[in-house]
Write an enzyme that holds these catalytic residues in place. Sequence first.
Site, PDB file in Angstrom:
ATOM      1  N   GLY A  12       0.784  -1.237   0.000  1.00  0.00           N
ATOM      2  CA  GLY A  12       0.000   0.000   0.000  1.00  0.00           C
ATOM      3  C   GLY A  12       0.812   1.282   0.000  1.00  0.00           C
ATOM      4  O   GLY A  12       0.297   2.343   0.358  1.00  0.00           O
ATOM      5  N   SER A  13       2.082   1.220  -0.443  1.00  0.00           N
ATOM      6  CA  SER A  13       2.882   2.447  -0.397  1.00  0.00           C
ATOM      7  C   SER A  13       2.374   3.482  -1.411  1.00  0.00           C
ATOM      8  O   SER A  13       2.440   4.688  -1.156  1.00  0.00           O
ATOM      9  CB  SER A  13       4.371   2.162  -0.604  1.00  0.00           C
ATOM     10  OG  SER A  13       4.647   1.831  -1.936  1.00  0.00           O
ATOM     11  N   ARG A  64     -14.320 -14.485 -10.036  1.00  0.00           N
ATOM     12  CA  ARG A  64     -13.966 -13.110 -10.402  1.00  0.00           C
ATOM     13  C   ARG A  64     -15.201 -12.210 -10.552  1.00  0.00           C
ATOM     14  O   ARG A  64     -15.251 -11.105 -10.034  1.00  0.00           O
ATOM     15  CB  ARG A  64     -13.175 -13.125 -11.715  1.00  0.00           C
ATOM     16  CG  ARG A  64     -12.633 -11.759 -12.108  1.00  0.00           C
ATOM     17  CD  ARG A  64     -11.923 -11.752 -13.446  1.00  0.00           C
ATOM     18  NE  ARG A  64     -11.082 -12.901 -13.699  1.00  0.00           N
ATOM     19  CZ  ARG A  64      -9.903 -13.150 -13.103  1.00  0.00           C
ATOM     20  NH1 ARG A  64      -9.429 -12.299 -12.228  1.00  0.00           N
ATOM     21  NH2 ARG A  64      -9.220 -14.228 -13.407  1.00  0.00           N
ATOM     22  N   ILE A  91      -6.932  -9.601 -11.716  1.00  0.00           N
ATOM     23  CA  ILE A  91      -7.529  -9.076 -12.954  1.00  0.00           C
ATOM     24  C   ILE A  91      -8.991  -8.722 -12.664  1.00  0.00           C
ATOM     25  O   ILE A  91      -9.695  -9.450 -11.982  1.00  0.00           O
ATOM     26  CB  ILE A  91      -7.479 -10.169 -14.061  1.00  0.00           C
ATOM     27  CG1 ILE A  91      -6.047 -10.682 -14.245  1.00  0.00           C
ATOM     28  CG2 ILE A  91      -8.114  -9.676 -15.348  1.00  0.00           C
ATOM     29  CD1 ILE A  91      -5.213  -9.965 -15.244  1.00  0.00           C
ATOM     30  N   ASN A 106      -4.182   2.960 -13.160  1.00  0.00           N
ATOM     31  CA  ASN A 106      -3.256   2.015 -12.517  1.00  0.00           C
ATOM     32  C   ASN A 106      -1.851   2.595 -12.573  1.00  0.00           C
ATOM     33  O   ASN A 106      -1.539   3.412 -13.436  1.00  0.00           O
ATOM     34  CB  ASN A 106      -3.295   0.682 -13.263  1.00  0.00           C
ATOM     35  CG  ASN A 106      -2.412  -0.374 -12.614  1.00  0.00           C
ATOM     36  OD1 ASN A 106      -2.361  -0.493 -11.393  1.00  0.00           O
ATOM     37  ND2 ASN A 106      -1.694  -1.135 -13.429  1.00  0.00           N
ATOM     38  N   HIS A 108       2.056   1.183 -12.930  1.00  0.00           N
ATOM     39  CA  HIS A 108       2.777  -0.042 -13.290  1.00  0.00           C
ATOM     40  C   HIS A 108       4.282   0.259 -13.291  1.00  0.00           C
ATOM     41  O   HIS A 108       4.704   1.279 -13.842  1.00  0.00           O
ATOM     42  CB  HIS A 108       2.338  -0.516 -14.675  1.00  0.00           C
ATOM     43  CG  HIS A 108       2.999  -1.785 -15.087  1.00  0.00           C
ATOM     44  ND1 HIS A 108       2.576  -3.016 -14.613  1.00  0.00           N
ATOM     45  CD2 HIS A 108       4.068  -2.034 -15.874  1.00  0.00           C
ATOM     46  CE1 HIS A 108       3.370  -3.953 -15.112  1.00  0.00           C
ATOM     47  NE2 HIS A 108       4.275  -3.383 -15.884  1.00  0.00           N
ATOM     48  N   ASP A 140      -7.894  -0.702 -19.295  1.00  0.00           N
ATOM     49  CA  ASP A 140      -8.878  -1.202 -20.254  1.00  0.00           C
ATOM     50  C   ASP A 140      -8.949  -2.716 -20.101  1.00  0.00           C
ATOM     51  O   ASP A 140      -8.475  -3.261 -19.107  1.00  0.00           O
ATOM     52  CB  ASP A 140      -8.540  -0.737 -21.683  1.00  0.00           C
ATOM     53  CG  ASP A 140      -7.238  -1.342 -22.191  1.00  0.00           C
ATOM     54  OD1 ASP A 140      -6.675  -2.239 -21.514  1.00  0.00           O
ATOM     55  OD2 ASP A 140      -6.789  -0.932 -23.275  1.00  0.00           O
TER      56      ASP A 140
HETATM   57  C1  GRF Z   1       4.008  -1.138  -7.215  1.00  0.00           C
HETATM   58  O1  GRF Z   1       5.280  -1.374  -7.713  1.00  0.00           O
HETATM   59  C2  GRF Z   1       3.045  -0.880  -8.334  1.00  0.00           C
HETATM   60  O2  GRF Z   1       3.623  -0.258  -9.432  1.00  0.00           O
HETATM   61  C3  GRF Z   1       2.607  -2.263  -8.731  1.00  0.00           C
HETATM   62  O3  GRF Z   1       2.544  -2.980  -7.516  1.00  0.00           O
HETATM   63  C4  GRF Z   1       3.410  -2.369  -6.561  1.00  0.00           C
HETATM   64  C5  GRF Z   1       2.552  -2.033  -5.383  1.00  0.00           C
HETATM   65  O4  GRF Z   1       3.274  -1.489  -4.310  1.00  0.00           O
HETATM   66  N1  GRF Z   1       1.367  -2.205  -9.475  1.00  0.00           N
HETATM   67  P1  GRF Z   1       2.495  -0.765  -3.132  1.00  0.00           P
HETATM   68  O5  GRF Z   1       1.466  -1.785  -2.590  1.00  0.00           O
HETATM   69  O6  GRF Z   1       1.812   0.436  -3.676  1.00  0.00           O
HETATM   70  O7  GRF Z   1       3.531  -0.461  -2.113  1.00  0.00           O
END
Ligand code: GRF
Length: 199
Positions: A12-13, A64, A91, A106, A108, A140
């Site tokens: 959750g950072s 899901r 997903i 999101n 990534h 998407d």
């Molecule tokens: C991050 O690297 C994010 O880009 C990816 O998953 C990781 C989650 O880290 N989708 P955090 O839970 O937000 O610390």
Amino acid sequence: MKRLGILISGRGSNFLAIADAIASGKLDAEIAIVISNRAAAPGIAAARERGLHALVLPSPGVEREVHCREMIGELEKARVDLICLAGYLRILSTEFIRRFPLRIVNIHPSLLPSFPGLEVQQQALDHGVKFSGCTVHFVDEGLDSGPIIQQAVVPVLDGDTAETLAARILKEEHRIYSEGIALILSGNWRIEGRRVLGA
Ligand code: GRF
């Protein structure tokens, strides 16, 4: 005030970076709900400590479609304007994605379209790229494939491991995710094909 719904699965950072950006006035929004699909996610404890509306909707063993329908119900009840995936590791159903067009984003940890999916930093190291980074994008129906909102670049150093590279990228994630969210919430953008452009 625009209302955010945040989905997490773990640490959750990125969620905390968004909460900090709001607290410091850099992001004009409020977190209406935080949902984790794992009860043990440290991020959900942090959300509770901050007094946020934090919900665990466990997904293991739940179909899901059923799980996503539960989330749709909670997100709509919370009247969210934008849904932010922040390390949410499942997903989403087609129904979920179609319910919130251009309203799910999101973060990534690669420069998409390079290295979608999981174990992203290892993919980057194995490929031998000299730069990597992170991407804020719309969600998407594909895997990490929606229109790109924001990116940041970091160098890949000779001595890097997946962990050191991940840490360098994470710092940039924490910066650009709030910036990307602020842009989308401002409404000062338009989309042409795949390109997210200033309005
Ligand atoms: C991050 O690297 C994010 O880009 C990816 O998953 C990781 C989650 O880290 N989708 P955090 O839970 O937000 O610390």
